[in-house]
Write an enzyme that holds these catalytic residues in place. Structure first.
Site, PDB file in Angstrom:
ATOM      1  N   GLU A 126       0.825  -1.202   0.000  1.00 23.32           N
ATOM      2  CA  GLU A 126       0.000   0.000   0.000  1.00 23.32           C
ATOM      3  C   GLU A 126       0.862   1.256   0.000  1.00 23.32           C
ATOM      4  OE1 GLU A 126      -3.240   2.513  -0.041  1.00 23.32           O
ATOM      5  OE2 GLU A 126      -3.178   0.382  -0.440  1.00 23.32           O
TER       6      GLU A 126
ATOM      7  N   TYR B  64      11.489   1.214  -9.628  1.00 22.72           N
ATOM      8  CA  TYR B  64      10.755  -0.047  -9.654  1.00 22.72           C
ATOM      9  C   TYR B  64      11.130  -0.892 -10.872  1.00 22.72           C
ATOM     10  CZ  TYR B  64       7.866   2.057  -5.999  1.00 22.72           C
ATOM     11  OH  TYR B  64       7.417   2.648  -4.845  1.00 22.72           O
TER      12      TYR B  64
ATOM     13  N   ASN C 119       5.423  10.240 -10.898  1.00 21.71           N
ATOM     14  CA  ASN C 119       6.588   9.971 -10.054  1.00 21.71           C
ATOM     15  C   ASN C 119       7.613   9.128 -10.820  1.00 21.71           C
ATOM     16  OD1 ASN C 119       8.398   9.527  -7.997  1.00 21.71           O
ATOM     17  ND2 ASN C 119       6.871   8.866  -6.514  1.00 21.71           N
TER      18      ASN C 119
ATOM     19  N   TYR D 187       7.710   4.366   1.947  1.00 17.80           N
ATOM     20  CA  TYR D 187       8.226   5.725   2.059  1.00 17.80           C
ATOM     21  C   TYR D 187       9.578   5.686   2.753  1.00 17.80           C
ATOM     22  CZ  TYR D 187       8.633  10.669   3.202  1.00 17.80           C
ATOM     23  OH  TYR D 187       9.083  11.949   3.319  1.00 17.80           O
TER      24      TYR D 187
ATOM     25  N   GLY E 205      19.920   2.962  -0.345  1.00 17.99           N
ATOM     26  CA  GLY E 205      19.540   1.559  -0.431  1.00 17.99           C
ATOM     27  C   GLY E 205      18.386   1.150   0.460  1.00 17.99           C
TER      28      GLY E 205
END
Length: 157
Positions: free
Chosen positions: A82, A130, A123, A85, A94
């Site tokens: 979800e 990712y 973003n 951060y 890292g």
């Protein structure tokens, strides 16, 4: 040195503070309505979600909050991230990679068929990160949401 551990009840105020930082980063600082009681209930009473804390020198520098979903196609539960951060001062060290690897290990250990999350389309640094971690974009899918009065209207209440 960074460590990652499961969240404990005493971490709830720090988790809420990090959630508020995330909301500000995502350009919606006033959207957070959760409070510590709500988060405590969800994480430690109802157990509808779980969280892990990334720490350096005993202080939180990031978190990930996740829960299980289910895929009828794989016939297995999945792990849905979800929120992830990392505080601005800890970025590039890292921590995000460590959090994702930690959650991937949980997904493998729990025999999940998938590990998924959403990312805001603006973003680009997160999207690039990712992709570097092996995630594939599901660009043909669009998230749908019903909340607030629209949810009550749909429910007929």
């Amino acid at each position: 040195m960074t460590s990652i551990r499961p969240a404990e009840p005493g971490d709830v105020p720090a988790i809420l503070a990090l959630v508020k930082e995330l909301a500000a980063f995502e350009r919606e600082p006033h959207a957070v309505v959760a409070d510590t009681a709500m988060l405590h209930h969800a994480l430690f009473e109802e157990r509808s979600a779980e969280a892990v804390i990334a720490e350096a020198e005993g202080r939180p520098i990031g978190f990930a909050l996740f829960f299980h979903n289910f895929s009828t196609w794989t016939g297995k539960k999945g792990l849905y991230l979800e929120d992830l951060y990392v505080t601005p001062e800890a970025r590039g060290g890292g921590v995000g990679t460590a959090l994702l690897r930690h959650l991937a290990a949980i997904a493998v250990e729990r025999d999940c068929g998938r590990f998924e999350w959403s990312v805001l389309d603006w973003n680009q640094p997160a999207i690039d990160f990712y992709r570097k971690m092996g995630a594939a974009g599901m660009d043909e899918w669009r998230v749908q949401r019903v909340s607030g009065q629209a949810l009550r209207d749909l429910a007929g209440t």
